[in-house]
Scaffold this active site. Structure first.
Site, mmCIF file in Angstrom:
data_model
loop_
_atom_site.group_PDB
_atom_site.id
_atom_site.type_symbol
_atom_site.label_atom_id
_atom_site.label_comp_id
_atom_site.label_asym_id
_atom_site.label_seq_id
_atom_site.Cartn_x
_atom_site.Cartn_y
_atom_site.Cartn_z
ATOM 1 N N HIS A 147 0.827 -1.212 0.000
ATOM 2 C CA HIS A 147 0.000 0.000 0.000
ATOM 3 C C HIS A 147 0.861 1.261 0.000
ATOM 4 O O HIS A 147 0.657 2.168 -0.817
ATOM 5 C CB HIS A 147 -0.931 -0.027 1.218
ATOM 6 C CG HIS A 147 -1.824 1.162 1.297
ATOM 7 N ND1 HIS A 147 -1.505 2.285 2.005
ATOM 8 C CD2 HIS A 147 -3.025 1.407 0.712
ATOM 9 C CE1 HIS A 147 -2.485 3.181 1.874
ATOM 10 N NE2 HIS A 147 -3.411 2.667 1.103
ATOM 11 N N ARG A 205 -12.778 1.697 -10.719
ATOM 12 C CA ARG A 205 -12.652 0.343 -10.200
ATOM 13 C C ARG A 205 -13.520 0.245 -8.934
ATOM 14 O O ARG A 205 -13.377 1.062 -8.018
ATOM 15 C CB ARG A 205 -11.174 0.078 -9.885
ATOM 16 C CG ARG A 205 -10.784 -1.370 -9.749
ATOM 17 C CD ARG A 205 -10.742 -1.921 -8.357
ATOM 18 N NE ARG A 205 -9.890 -1.284 -7.395
ATOM 19 C CZ ARG A 205 -8.598 -1.578 -7.182
ATOM 20 N NH1 ARG A 205 -7.995 -2.492 -7.879
ATOM 21 N NH2 ARG A 205 -7.912 -0.968 -6.239
ATOM 22 N N GLY A 264 -4.316 -6.355 -13.832
ATOM 23 C CA GLY A 264 -3.843 -5.934 -12.518
ATOM 24 C C GLY A 264 -2.659 -6.826 -12.189
ATOM 25 O O GLY A 264 -2.804 -7.854 -11.527
ATOM 26 N N THR A 265 -1.512 -6.405 -12.661
ATOM 27 C CA THR A 265 -0.353 -7.310 -12.551
ATOM 28 C C THR A 265 0.241 -7.362 -11.151
ATOM 29 O O THR A 265 1.108 -8.199 -10.893
ATOM 30 C CB THR A 265 0.727 -6.925 -13.580
ATOM 31 O OG1 THR A 265 0.870 -5.507 -13.563
ATOM 32 C CG2 THR A 265 0.360 -7.410 -14.960
ATOM 33 N N CYS A 275 -2.758 -1.879 -15.487
ATOM 34 C CA CYS A 275 -2.712 -0.806 -14.480
ATOM 35 C C CYS A 275 -1.971 -1.246 -13.227
ATOM 36 O O CYS A 275 -1.953 -0.535 -12.233
ATOM 37 C CB CYS A 275 -4.111 -0.313 -14.146
ATOM 38 S SG CYS A 275 -5.141 -1.579 -13.384
ATOM 39 N N ARG A 322 -8.785 3.917 -7.877
ATOM 40 C CA ARG A 322 -9.062 3.058 -6.710
ATOM 41 C C ARG A 322 -10.039 3.812 -5.812
ATOM 42 O O ARG A 322 -9.648 4.738 -5.108
ATOM 43 C CB ARG A 322 -7.772 2.771 -5.942
ATOM 44 C CG ARG A 322 -6.761 1.917 -6.696
ATOM 45 C CD ARG A 322 -5.535 1.675 -5.816
ATOM 46 N NE ARG A 322 -4.671 0.647 -6.337
ATOM 47 C CZ ARG A 322 -3.568 0.868 -7.054
ATOM 48 N NH1 ARG A 322 -3.216 2.101 -7.343
ATOM 49 N NH2 ARG A 322 -2.840 -0.144 -7.482
HETATM 50 C C1 PEP Z 1 -3.273 -4.820 -9.371
HETATM 51 O O1 PEP Z 1 -3.561 -5.780 -8.663
HETATM 52 O O2 PEP Z 1 -2.358 -4.838 -10.221
HETATM 53 C C2 PEP Z 1 -4.014 -3.556 -9.251
HETATM 54 C C3 PEP Z 1 -3.791 -2.567 -10.070
HETATM 55 O O3 PEP Z 1 -4.903 -3.443 -8.203
HETATM 56 P P1 PEP Z 1 -4.441 -3.157 -6.679
HETATM 57 O O4 PEP Z 1 -2.990 -2.811 -6.710
HETATM 58 O O5 PEP Z 1 -5.286 -2.034 -6.199
HETATM 59 O O6 PEP Z 1 -4.751 -4.472 -6.038
HETATM 60 MG MG MG Z 2 -5.440 -5.768 -7.627
#
Ligand code: PEP
Ligand code: MG
Length: 582
Positions: free
Chosen positions: A162, A325, A475-476, A540, A269
């Site tokens: 985070h 999202r 969502g890598t 993303c 987000r």
């Molecule tokens: C991801 O999983 O690559 C993504 C962009 O979502 P988050 O980082 O918010 O899980």
């Molecule tokens: Mg994700």
């Protein structure tokens, strides 16, 4: 030299011209003069700062030595970071000794007084202090404090934790996963690095470009961009095929990204929007609700705020794409942890402290990243998806009325889908609410419902998923986490051993693992486009701002890459280089 050895000097200048002409680049040359005779010893392309690299490339184009394509290829995109963020004064850095080294999670340099909580960061900033927020790790509830801090230092976490992801989004310097921090004691506001105890108010300096942590203050120099930057970027834009979007969830970040060349949002987000002001109260009310009706009543309070946020985002993007999202993190991230806050929540909810504690305890999961999050929340609580759909559609209708010429097509992005039926379940809710809103408003608004591809099963069944999803976005971060089975928050702890043992050369959360994760992506693109040949597919995850991963995305034929605002120029340049090399 001209005075002492005029002949050798004249010859030297000629040789310099010949070499520069030959290599078509600025040269670092070694020479000697013995008994008046010039000897050239060696030459190589000269090392340069990012600023110098841009100037050299532009000068070489102006002198007719190279063309724009070569100029674009000459710049290392990774170095652009140093132009966009403050850095430590190199002179001050020469004599500074790092006390710890951890992950260079978000570039730039920061120096300030240590604070331990988001609230303190805000308060201290309001009274004019510069602070570095030090946490074990951060969560969405720290967002306001993260905004207030010059820099963020966390004891735990990896490159997609985070703290790392959010700091990069804000352009704030961050060092994460600093295992040199021991005896972290939030109650007594102290921690230890290399035997020294640091207390609240002590000054610390952190370098998010190298991961170094320094005791005391180090002078910083502000970021500056010259006209050469704009010229190179304009050339890059001519050659790239990939579009470049940004991960942003505030109008401020979105505007910054637009200034840096983003052509839309790739990921918003929504969870961060729930922490502003007293919104979290309504959100916690929603979590603590006993019945659907109570939950809906709490969501009704959040709806106008969320709608207002989306309107501001649409305004900032001026008709460029804005995918929203839907709620993704596990709900335990939103509940209070402090006793005093639990008491306030209990009073507001007309519940006992024990009841609130039991609700919080029930949210506990052994493995929350693989738990009740993403679209699973919408399956359990469809009213959350309903509220978010209303907010997206109502905001779009309002903004479209004001700007009828904008091509405003909201993209609703469902996270963490692994099964077509769960996507269909959530999509049906979205479509029925959205169509009803559009009909009631007498609008002709069009919208799209798509999904993130971030669970291996979604990639493996992408042909099925594409029957419902109108677009994909990789969502890598999660896709890497779930393909390797490495926790994105904890992998930093052991990846060092992987580099030492030469199992890994780089962090798979930074640079896409093309062999494994990449194979899943390739499969998803092929399978998805077999069903929907024109579907737009983006990325993303944090890899969207990493040059080698951008090159890979170009080869896969993705429509866009999306990255944090300050990495947009890096992605533009990397995308152009990928197209030129192709
Ligand atoms: C991801 O999983 O690559 C993504 C962009 O979502 P988050 O980082 O918010 O899980
Ligand atoms: Mg994700």
């Amino acid at each position: 030299m001209e005075k002492q050895f005029p002949e050798a000097y004249a010859q030297f200048v000629k040789v310099c011209d010949t070499l520069e002409e030959h290599y078509r680049d600025m040269q670092d040359m070694e020479f000697t003069v013995e008994n008046g005779k010039l000897f050239m010893l060696q030459c190589r392309s000269g090392k340069r700062t990012a600023k110098a690299a841009l100037k050299i490339a532009c000068d070489l184009v102006d002198e007719g030595m190279i063309d724009e394509r070569k100029a674009v290829l000459m710049i290392d995109p990774r170095n652009l970071d140093t132009l966009l963020h403050p850095q430590f004064d190199p002179k001050a850095l020469k004599i500074a000794q790092a006390v710890a080294k951890a992950l260079a999670a978000s570039p730039g340099a920061a120096c300030g007084k240590i604070v331990f909580t988001a609230e303190d960061a805000k308060e201290w900033k309001e009274r004019g202090e510069k602070v570095v927020l030090v946490r074990l790790e951060t969560s969405p509830e720290d967002i306001e404090g993260m905004k207030a801090a010059q820099g963020i230092l966390t004891a735990r976490g990896g490159m997609t934790s985070h703290a790392a992801v959010v700091a990069r989004g804000m352009g704030t310097c961050c060092v994460s996963g600093c295992s040199a921090i021991t005896n972290f004691d939030e109650d007594n506001k102290s921690f230890v690095i290399a035997g020294k105890t640091y207390h609240e108010g002590d000054i610390i300096s952190i370098d998010g470009s190298t991961g170094n942590v320094y005791d005391g203050a180090i002078a910083t120099v502000d970021a500056t961009v010259s006209g050469d930057f704009g010229r190179i970027m304009a050339w890059a834009d001519k050659y790239r095929k990939l579009r470049v979007r940004t991960n942003a969830d505030t109008p401020r970040d979105a505007k910054k990204a637009r200034e840096l060349g983003a052509e839309g949002i790739g990921l918003c987000r929504t969870e961060h929007m729930f922490f502003e002001g007293n919104r979290i109260d309504a959100f916690r009310e929603m979590i603590c609700a006993d019945t659907v009706e109570e939950r809906e009543a709490a969501l009704e309070k959040i709806l106008p705020m969320q709608q207002g946020d989306f309107e501001k985002l649409y305004e900032a993007l001026e008709g460029n794409p804005v995918p929203i999202r839907f709620l993704d993190p596990p709900l335990h991230e939103f509940v209070p942890t402090e006793e005093a806050d639990i008491e306030i929540l209990a009073a507001a909810q007309h519940k006992t402290v024990a009841q609130i504690k039991s609700i919080i305890a029930a949210l506990h999961e052994a493995n929350p990243m693989m738990g009740h999050r993403g679209c699973r929340l919408a399956v359990t609580y469809p009213e959350i998806a309903k509220m978010q759909t209303k907010a997206v559609i109502r905001a779009a209708i309002n903004v479209k009325k004001k700007h009828p010429d904008w091509k405003l097509v909201p993209e609703i992005m469902i996270p963490l889908v692994g099964e077509i039926k769960e996507l269909k379940f959530v999509k049906d809710i979205v479509v029925s609410v959205a169509d009803e809103e559009i009909r009631a408003a007498g609008s002709d608004l069009k919208y799209e419902v798509g999904t993130m591809i971030e669970i291996p099963r979604a990639a493996l069944t992408a042909d099925e998923i594409a029957k419902e999803a109108e677009f994909f976005c990789f969502g890598t971060n999660d896709l890497t986490q779930m393909t390797y089975g490495f926790s994105r928050d904890d992998a930093g702890k052991f990846l060092g051993s992987y580099y030492d043992a030469k199992i890994f050369e780089s962090d798979p959360f930074v640079k896409i693992d093309q062999v494994g994760v990449g194979k899943l992506m390739k499969m998803a693109v092929t399978l998805g486009r077999e069903v929907r040949p024109d579907m737009h597919i983006g990325i993303c995850g944090e890899h969207g701002g990493d040059p080698s991963s951008v090159e890979f995305c170009h080869k896969l034929g993705l429509t866009y890459v999306s990255c944090s605002p300050f990495r947009v120029p890096i992605a533009r340049l990397a995308a152009a280089q990928a197209a030129l090399k192709d």
